[in-house]
Design a protein around this motif. Structure first.
Motif, PDB file in Angstrom:
ATOM      1  N   MET A  35       0.839  -1.189   0.000  1.00  0.00           N
ATOM      2  CA  MET A  35       0.000   0.000   0.000  1.00  0.00           C
ATOM      3  C   MET A  35       0.881   1.249   0.000  1.00  0.00           C
ATOM      4  SD  MET A  35      -2.732   1.149   2.857  1.00  0.00           S
ATOM      5  CE  MET A  35      -2.697   2.859   3.278  1.00  0.00           C
ATOM      6  N   MET A  36       0.527   2.193  -0.841  1.00  0.00           N
ATOM      7  CA  MET A  36       1.266   3.460  -0.901  1.00  0.00           C
ATOM      8  C   MET A  36       0.554   4.498  -0.036  1.00  0.00           C
ATOM      9  SD  MET A  36       3.963   3.675  -3.060  1.00  0.00           S
ATOM     10  CE  MET A  36       3.951   5.231  -3.912  1.00  0.00           C
ATOM     11  N   HIS A  37       1.320   5.107   0.846  1.00  0.00           N
ATOM     12  CA  HIS A  37       0.799   6.215   1.644  1.00  0.00           C
ATOM     13  C   HIS A  37       1.004   7.509   0.863  1.00  0.00           C
ATOM     14  CE1 HIS A  37       0.228   3.929   5.398  1.00  0.00           C
ATOM     15  NE2 HIS A  37       1.218   3.200   4.936  1.00  0.00           N
ATOM     16  N   THR A  38       0.288   8.546   1.238  1.00  0.00           N
ATOM     17  CA  THR A  38       0.455   9.836   0.565  1.00  0.00           C
ATOM     18  C   THR A  38       0.411  10.961   1.583  1.00  0.00           C
ATOM     19  OG1 THR A  38      -0.332  11.275  -1.215  1.00  0.00           O
ATOM     20  CG2 THR A  38      -2.018  10.114   0.055  1.00  0.00           C
ATOM     21  N   THR A  39       1.083  12.061   1.239  1.00  0.00           N
ATOM     22  CA  THR A  39       1.034  13.276   2.061  1.00  0.00           C
ATOM     23  C   THR A  39       0.277  14.370   1.330  1.00  0.00           C
ATOM     24  OG1 THR A  39       3.088  14.204   1.153  1.00  0.00           O
ATOM     25  CG2 THR A  39       3.299  12.731   3.057  1.00  0.00           C
ATOM     26  N   ASN A  40      -0.299  14.037   0.185  1.00  0.00           N
ATOM     27  CA  ASN A  40      -0.946  15.047  -0.652  1.00  0.00           C
ATOM     28  C   ASN A  40      -2.262  15.546  -0.063  1.00  0.00           C
ATOM     29  OD1 ASN A  40       1.106  14.798  -2.524  1.00  0.00           O
ATOM     30  ND2 ASN A  40      -0.038  13.443  -3.875  1.00  0.00           N
ATOM     31  N   TYR A  41      -2.489  16.835  -0.246  1.00  0.00           N
ATOM     32  CA  TYR A  41      -3.761  17.477   0.059  1.00  0.00           C
ATOM     33  C   TYR A  41      -4.312  18.028  -1.248  1.00  0.00           C
ATOM     34  CZ  TYR A  41      -2.625  17.732   5.095  1.00  0.00           C
ATOM     35  OH  TYR A  41      -2.335  17.451   6.399  1.00  0.00           O
ATOM     36  N   ARG A  42      -5.612  18.213  -1.328  1.00  0.00           N
ATOM     37  CA  ARG A  42      -6.241  18.861  -2.472  1.00  0.00           C
ATOM     38  C   ARG A  42      -7.148  19.971  -1.945  1.00  0.00           C
ATOM     39  NH1 ARG A  42      -4.658  15.887  -6.370  1.00  0.00           N
ATOM     40  NH2 ARG A  42      -4.709  13.649  -6.531  1.00  0.00           N
ATOM     41  N   ASP A  43      -7.162  21.105  -2.676  1.00  0.00           N
ATOM     42  CA  ASP A  43      -8.005  22.245  -2.276  1.00  0.00           C
ATOM     43  C   ASP A  43      -7.885  22.527  -0.779  1.00  0.00           C
ATOM     44  OD1 ASP A  43      -9.089  22.818  -4.835  1.00  0.00           O
ATOM     45  OD2 ASP A  43     -10.483  21.139  -4.617  1.00  0.00           O
ATOM     46  N   THR A  44      -6.648  22.662  -0.320  1.00  0.00           N
ATOM     47  CA  THR A  44      -6.380  22.844   1.109  1.00  0.00           C
ATOM     48  C   THR A  44      -5.391  23.984   1.314  1.00  0.00           C
ATOM     49  OG1 THR A  44      -6.768  20.500   1.566  1.00  0.00           O
ATOM     50  CG2 THR A  44      -5.466  21.703   3.191  1.00  0.00           C
ATOM     51  N   PHE A  45      -5.600  24.741   2.384  1.00  0.00           N
ATOM     52  CA  PHE A  45      -4.649  25.777   2.769  1.00  0.00           C
ATOM     53  C   PHE A  45      -4.102  25.440   4.144  1.00  0.00           C
ATOM     54  CE2 PHE A  45      -3.726  30.268   4.210  1.00  0.00           C
ATOM     55  CZ  PHE A  45      -2.590  30.399   3.426  1.00  0.00           C
ATOM     56  N   ILE A  46      -2.787  25.266   4.222  1.00  0.00           N
ATOM     57  CA  ILE A  46      -2.110  25.022   5.501  1.00  0.00           C
ATOM     58  C   ILE A  46      -1.616  26.382   5.991  1.00  0.00           C
ATOM     59  CG2 ILE A  46      -0.215  23.880   6.709  1.00  0.00           C
ATOM     60  CD1 ILE A  46      -0.288  21.688   4.543  1.00  0.00           C
ATOM     61  N   GLU A  47      -2.255  26.876   7.042  1.00  0.00           N
ATOM     62  CA  GLU A  47      -1.875  28.161   7.616  1.00  0.00           C
ATOM     63  C   GLU A  47      -0.661  27.984   8.514  1.00  0.00           C
ATOM     64  OE1 GLU A  47      -5.382  30.093   9.319  1.00  0.00           O
ATOM     65  OE2 GLU A  47      -6.612  28.996   7.868  1.00  0.00           O
ATOM     66  N   VAL A  48       0.044  29.089   8.792  1.00  0.00           N
ATOM     67  CA  VAL A  48       1.228  29.002   9.644  1.00  0.00           C
ATOM     68  C   VAL A  48       0.831  28.505  11.039  1.00  0.00           C
ATOM     69  CG1 VAL A  48       2.487  30.797   8.380  1.00  0.00           C
ATOM     70  CG2 VAL A  48       1.138  31.403  10.393  1.00  0.00           C
ATOM     71  N   ALA A  49       1.801  27.928  11.723  1.00  0.00           N
ATOM     72  CA  ALA A  49       1.574  27.418  13.074  1.00  0.00           C
ATOM     73  C   ALA A  49       1.206  28.555  14.018  1.00  0.00           C
ATOM     74  CB  ALA A  49       2.832  26.713  13.578  1.00  0.00           C
ATOM     75  N   GLU A  50       0.421  28.234  15.035  1.00  0.00           N
ATOM     76  CA  GLU A  50       0.011  29.237  16.022  1.00  0.00           C
ATOM     77  C   GLU A  50       1.214  29.863  16.711  1.00  0.00           C
ATOM     78  OE1 GLU A  50      -2.544  26.876  18.424  1.00  0.00           O
ATOM     79  OE2 GLU A  50      -4.176  26.935  16.961  1.00  0.00           O
ATOM     80  N   ASP A  51       2.311  29.107  16.847  1.00  0.00           N
ATOM     81  CA  ASP A  51       3.487  29.634  17.549  1.00  0.00           C
ATOM     82  C   ASP A  51       4.626  30.001  16.586  1.00  0.00           C
ATOM     83  OD1 ASP A  51       4.168  27.035  16.832  1.00  0.00           O
ATOM     84  OD2 ASP A  51       4.991  26.510  18.795  1.00  0.00           O
TER      85      ASP A  51
END
Length: 135
Positions: A1-17
């Motif tokens: 099984m292949m794992h993935t780190t991909n996101y689609r139509d997603t925004f990763i905002e900066v960390a709170e700290d």
């Protein structure tokens, strides 16, 4: 099984700290850091690579593996890998990461109008970069 780190139509905002008030280019060092490699791969060619591409190419460069080695890529993703939420770009250097409908990623500086628009966009999934320290 292949794992993935991909996101689609997603925004990763900066960390709170995240300590950076604006997007900062990671410093160039003799041995490029993960932050520098991630930055170069994404900033030089926005929306041309997926998260999996960035993770693999970073690993390949640090381990002397050809970036077109599909067998090595399959071995790497045979087990789960940390996604770009764990990248120093969002944790320390002030960069949001926008993943388009095809999963390709671009950097967005936190002080920009584009960042504000993406952070407020209800059509995107939203998450944050991982904190550097526990709350």
């Amino acid at each position: 099984m292949m794992h993935t780190t991909n996101y689609r139509d997603t925004f990763i905002e900066v960390a709170e700290d995240c300590p950076a008030e604006h997007g900062v280019e990671p410093p160039l060092t003799e041995n490029p850091t993960i932050a520098t490699l991630h930055y170069r791969l994404i900033a030089e060619h926005p929306y041309s690579r997926t998260s999996d591409d960035v993770i693999f190419e970073t690993w390949a460069q640090r381990n002397g593996v050809a970036v077109d080695d599909e067998a090595a890529r399959a071995r790497l993703f045979a087990k789960g890998q940390a996604c770009l939420r764990s990248s120093p770009l969002g944790k320390r250097y002030g960069w949001g990461l926008h993943h388009d409908a095809d999963g390709r990623v671009a950097l967005v500086p936190r002080e920009s109008d584009e960042y504000a628009a993406l952070a407020a966009d209800p059509t995107l999934s939203h998450t944050r970069a991982m904190r550097s320290r526990r709350a």
